[in-house]
Design an enzyme around this catalytic site. Structure first.
Site, mmCIF file in Angstrom:
data_model
loop_
_atom_site.group_PDB
_atom_site.id
_atom_site.type_symbol
_atom_site.label_atom_id
_atom_site.label_comp_id
_atom_site.label_asym_id
_atom_site.label_seq_id
_atom_site.Cartn_x
_atom_site.Cartn_y
_atom_site.Cartn_z
ATOM 1 N N TYR A 1 11.096 69.811 6.171
ATOM 2 C CA TYR A 1 10.006 70.642 6.021
ATOM 3 C C TYR A 1 9.910 71.877 6.666
ATOM 4 O O TYR A 1 9.200 71.769 7.608
ATOM 5 C CB TYR A 1 8.717 69.819 5.985
ATOM 6 C CG TYR A 1 8.857 68.791 4.965
ATOM 7 C CD1 TYR A 1 8.277 68.863 3.632
ATOM 8 C CD2 TYR A 1 9.359 67.316 5.340
ATOM 9 C CE1 TYR A 1 8.276 67.543 2.731
ATOM 10 C CE2 TYR A 1 9.503 66.274 4.576
ATOM 11 C CZ TYR A 1 8.980 66.371 3.267
ATOM 12 O OH TYR A 1 9.010 65.276 2.428
ATOM 13 N N ALA B 1 7.619 57.133 -6.848
ATOM 14 C CA ALA B 1 7.229 56.146 -5.674
ATOM 15 C C ALA B 1 6.560 54.934 -6.071
ATOM 16 O O ALA B 1 6.061 54.978 -7.294
ATOM 17 C CB ALA B 1 6.307 56.748 -4.687
ATOM 18 N N SER C 1 24.191 71.490 -4.860
ATOM 19 C CA SER C 1 23.836 70.263 -5.680
ATOM 20 C C SER C 1 22.698 70.359 -6.633
ATOM 21 O O SER C 1 22.004 71.671 -6.452
ATOM 22 C CB SER C 1 23.414 69.067 -4.514
ATOM 23 O OG SER C 1 22.645 69.441 -3.686
ATOM 24 N N TYR D 1 13.067 59.429 -7.961
ATOM 25 C CA TYR D 1 12.574 58.045 -8.095
ATOM 26 C C TYR D 1 11.131 57.999 -7.860
ATOM 27 O O TYR D 1 10.422 58.747 -6.982
ATOM 28 C CB TYR D 1 13.083 57.258 -6.981
ATOM 29 C CG TYR D 1 12.810 55.983 -6.709
ATOM 30 C CD1 TYR D 1 13.630 54.715 -7.481
ATOM 31 C CD2 TYR D 1 11.901 55.359 -5.983
ATOM 32 C CE1 TYR D 1 13.167 53.439 -7.474
ATOM 33 C CE2 TYR D 1 11.666 54.126 -5.720
ATOM 34 C CZ TYR D 1 12.150 53.048 -6.541
ATOM 35 O OH TYR D 1 11.898 51.723 -6.267
ATOM 36 N N ARG E 1 10.071 58.786 1.887
ATOM 37 C CA ARG E 1 8.931 57.688 1.983
ATOM 38 C C ARG E 1 8.092 57.725 0.681
ATOM 39 O O ARG E 1 7.854 56.510 0.046
ATOM 40 C CB ARG E 1 7.911 58.324 3.212
ATOM 41 C CG ARG E 1 6.691 57.588 3.109
ATOM 42 C CD ARG E 1 5.446 58.246 3.798
ATOM 43 N NE ARG E 1 4.812 59.200 3.025
ATOM 44 C CZ ARG E 1 3.911 60.083 3.225
ATOM 45 N NH1 ARG E 1 3.307 59.895 4.386
ATOM 46 N NH2 ARG E 1 3.292 60.908 2.220
ATOM 47 N N ASP F 1 5.298 59.520 -2.179
ATOM 48 C CA ASP F 1 3.700 59.802 -2.475
ATOM 49 C C ASP F 1 3.482 58.727 -3.560
ATOM 50 O O ASP F 1 3.974 59.051 -4.779
ATOM 51 C CB ASP F 1 3.548 61.181 -2.613
ATOM 52 C CG ASP F 1 3.751 62.140 -1.409
ATOM 53 O OD1 ASP F 1 3.435 61.598 -0.453
ATOM 54 O OD2 ASP F 1 4.263 63.131 -1.845
ATOM 55 N N LYS G 1 14.239 60.255 11.894
ATOM 56 C CA LYS G 1 15.106 59.948 10.651
ATOM 57 C C LYS G 1 16.630 59.984 11.005
ATOM 58 O O LYS G 1 17.364 59.275 10.406
ATOM 59 C CB LYS G 1 14.675 60.847 9.638
ATOM 60 C CG LYS G 1 13.253 60.541 9.115
ATOM 61 C CD LYS G 1 13.032 61.273 7.683
ATOM 62 C CE LYS G 1 12.537 62.357 7.645
ATOM 63 N NZ LYS G 1 11.896 63.042 6.649
ATOM 64 N N GLN H 1 12.253 70.915 1.625
ATOM 65 C CA GLN H 1 11.357 70.978 0.629
ATOM 66 C C GLN H 1 11.481 72.480 0.297
ATOM 67 O O GLN H 1 11.974 73.411 1.096
ATOM 68 C CB GLN H 1 9.783 71.070 1.315
ATOM 69 C CG GLN H 1 8.715 71.368 0.227
ATOM 70 C CD GLN H 1 8.752 70.436 -1.069
ATOM 71 O OE1 GLN H 1 9.523 70.717 -1.887
ATOM 72 N NE2 GLN H 1 8.208 69.366 -0.848
HETATM 73 P P1 FAD Z 1 8.467 60.956 6.164
HETATM 74 O O1 FAD Z 1 9.689 61.592 6.656
HETATM 75 O O2 FAD Z 1 8.236 59.482 6.539
HETATM 76 O O3 FAD Z 1 7.079 61.906 6.639
HETATM 77 C C1 FAD Z 1 6.139 61.654 6.143
HETATM 78 C C2 FAD Z 1 4.844 62.224 6.957
HETATM 79 O O4 FAD Z 1 4.919 61.118 7.789
HETATM 80 C C3 FAD Z 1 5.161 63.461 7.670
HETATM 81 O O5 FAD Z 1 3.752 64.118 8.036
HETATM 82 C C4 FAD Z 1 5.967 62.849 9.032
HETATM 83 O O6 FAD Z 1 5.497 63.952 10.191
HETATM 84 C C5 FAD Z 1 5.177 61.631 9.374
HETATM 85 N N1 FAD Z 1 5.620 60.862 10.071
HETATM 86 C C6 FAD Z 1 6.922 60.240 9.925
HETATM 87 N N2 FAD Z 1 7.165 59.328 10.587
HETATM 88 C C7 FAD Z 1 6.162 59.009 11.504
HETATM 89 C C8 FAD Z 1 5.770 58.301 12.689
HETATM 90 N N3 FAD Z 1 6.620 57.425 13.116
HETATM 91 N N4 FAD Z 1 4.444 58.314 13.188
HETATM 92 C C9 FAD Z 1 3.601 59.007 12.371
HETATM 93 N N5 FAD Z 1 3.605 59.762 11.394
HETATM 94 C C10 FAD Z 1 5.021 59.963 10.956
HETATM 95 N N6 FAD Z 1 9.109 61.962 -3.441
HETATM 96 C C11 FAD Z 1 9.246 60.983 -4.494
HETATM 97 O O7 FAD Z 1 8.180 59.983 -4.861
HETATM 98 N N7 FAD Z 1 10.342 60.807 -5.209
HETATM 99 C C12 FAD Z 1 11.422 61.405 -4.826
HETATM 100 O O8 FAD Z 1 12.414 61.332 -5.735
HETATM 101 C C13 FAD Z 1 11.421 62.627 -4.104
HETATM 102 N N8 FAD Z 1 12.317 63.476 -3.901
HETATM 103 C C14 FAD Z 1 12.156 64.328 -2.954
HETATM 104 C C15 FAD Z 1 13.471 65.222 -2.541
HETATM 105 C C16 FAD Z 1 13.316 65.982 -1.405
HETATM 106 C C17 FAD Z 1 14.506 66.972 -1.125
HETATM 107 C C18 FAD Z 1 12.052 66.371 -0.768
HETATM 108 C C19 FAD Z 1 12.127 67.513 0.123
HETATM 109 C C20 FAD Z 1 10.935 65.613 -1.241
HETATM 110 C C21 FAD Z 1 11.111 64.741 -2.213
HETATM 111 N N9 FAD Z 1 9.930 63.947 -2.648
HETATM 112 C C22 FAD Z 1 10.094 62.814 -3.407
HETATM 113 C C23 FAD Z 1 8.741 64.111 -1.974
HETATM 114 C C24 FAD Z 1 8.382 63.204 -0.411
HETATM 115 O O9 FAD Z 1 8.433 61.713 -0.922
HETATM 116 C C25 FAD Z 1 6.975 63.545 0.212
HETATM 117 O O10 FAD Z 1 7.300 64.940 0.471
HETATM 118 C C26 FAD Z 1 6.532 62.624 0.944
HETATM 119 O O11 FAD Z 1 5.050 63.129 1.291
HETATM 120 C C27 FAD Z 1 7.181 62.595 2.258
HETATM 121 O O12 FAD Z 1 8.286 61.965 2.345
HETATM 122 P P2 FAD Z 1 9.430 62.030 3.645
HETATM 123 O O13 FAD Z 1 10.516 61.066 3.435
HETATM 124 O O14 FAD Z 1 9.356 63.359 4.038
HETATM 125 O O15 FAD Z 1 8.451 61.183 4.576
#
Ligand code: FAD
Length: 280
Positions: free
Chosen positions: A140, A45, A9, A43, A101, A103, A160, A171
């Site tokens: 990660y 954030a 992909s 996308y 989620r 950033d 998740k 990542q």
């Molecule tokens: P989460 O899975 O929610 O995790 C975020 C943090 O919170 C982690 O440290 C986790 O351990 C912690 N956490 C999770 N659940 C809990 C809980 N219940 N209690 C306490 N802590 C918790 N960013 C964008 O803005 N747009 C994009 O299009 C984009 N595409 C991406 C594509 C890929 C393949 C990857 C790997 C990253 C991408 N990102 C993107 C970056 C991503 O949004 C960031 O890395 C962000 O900081 C974390 O997103 P996540 O979905 O992993 O978050």
């Protein structure tokens, strides 16, 4: 190494201008020749690229015929706006999403949004749309930079999956052992979805270090020094980068990675050269 069951992909960001969109079409046409399982479009954030992401997803699917997955993040977005976007994607025939989620860019002045973590977004998508979407989530191998520790991060990843994620994209990283160790830890924790390594081609030292520092991807010291040593000689840096990342991909596939997801940064040639080198 050609293997038709490998999941390939390619990821793009939504261009800001009509000219950028036209150029993206050319790059995507080149990559479509590799028969990827899907293309994806990032996308911003807080909804900062909402219209552009939707537009790029439409254009990509229409021009290439390749299954195209929008990324969707929950931070800074309301439940209502996420619901509207999900309905729109369903009406467009989208079948796959990358749920994150996100950033928030500093200075956006937005609240955190209604859903706090990606696991909440995955649960919300399942609640609203059942099994309609194949949901990808982020993983990660080198631990998310905000995580308390590796174990807590792994357990949050598992949440998740429990919420309904179908597969994951990692990542990027430059050390194959980080991926292998992560997969072992996932297996030991009963996480059984496919986990595809995210691959970042090396094309620009300054941008790579800035981006890696931001997202917590580790560039080993020897690699930083090596890349630094090319100075202004970008051609040599790209040649070295292509060899190095191709070897990384080969090691990952030999270790059992089910596919590769390329962060193309909207340039086809660096990803294509790696695919060609490893005969994908
Ligand atoms: P989460 O899975 O929610 O995790 C975020 C943090 O919170 C982690 O440290 C986790 O351990 C912690 N956490 C999770 N659940 C809990 C809980 N219940 N209690 C306490 N802590 C918790 N960013 C964008 O803005 N747009 C994009 O299009 C984009 N595409 C991406 C594509 C890929 C393949 C990857 C790997 C990253 C991408 N990102 C993107 C970056 C991503 O949004 C960031 O890395 C962000 O900081 C974390 O997103 P996540 O979905 O992993 O978050």
């Amino acid at each position: 190494m050609a293997n038709s069951s490998l999941r390939l992909s390619f990821e793009f960001f939504p261009p800001k201008t009509a000219q950028g969109l036209a150029k993206l079409k050319t790059e995507q046409t080149l990559l479509a020749n590799k028969n990827p399982e899907f293309f994806s479009v990032t996308y911003g954030a807080g909804g900062s690229t909402r219209e552009r992401t939707v537009e790029a997803v439409k254009e990509t699917a229409a021009n290439t015929g390749i299954n195209t997955a929008p990324h969707l993040s929950c931070v800074g977005d309301s439940i209502e706006s996420l619901k509207t976007l999900l309905e729109l994607y369903q009406s467009m025939g989208v079948k796959r999403l990358v749920a994150l989620r996100g950033d928030l860019p500093s200075g956006m002045g937005l609240g955190r949004g209604d859903l706090k973590y990606a696991q909440d977004l995955v649960a919300f998508i399942r609640e609203q749309t059942g099994d309609h979407f194949h949901i990808e989530v982020a993983a990660y191998p080198e631990v998310h930079p905000e995580a308390k520790n590796a174990k807590a991060d792994l357990l949050h990843f598992k949440e998740k999956v429990k919420a309904g994620a179908s597969s994951a994209i990692t990542q990027y990283f430059f050390n194959a052992d980080a991926y292998c160790d992560f997969i072992e830890r996932c297996q030991a924790t009963n996480i059984n979805i496919p986990i595809i390594p995210g691959i970042m081609p090396i094309t620009d030292y300054t941008k790579l270090t800035r981006f890696s520092d931001m997202c917590g991807a580790e560039i080993p010291r020897w690699l930083r020094k090596k890349l630094e040593s090319f100075g202004e000689d970008n051609d040599s840096l790209r040649d070295f980068g292509c060899d190095f990342i191709s070897q990384l991909c080969e090691r990952l596939l030999q270790a059992g990675a089910p596919g590769l997801h390329f962060y193309t940064l909207n340039q086809a040639i660096p990803s294509l050269s790696i695919c060609n080198k490893i005969a994908l």
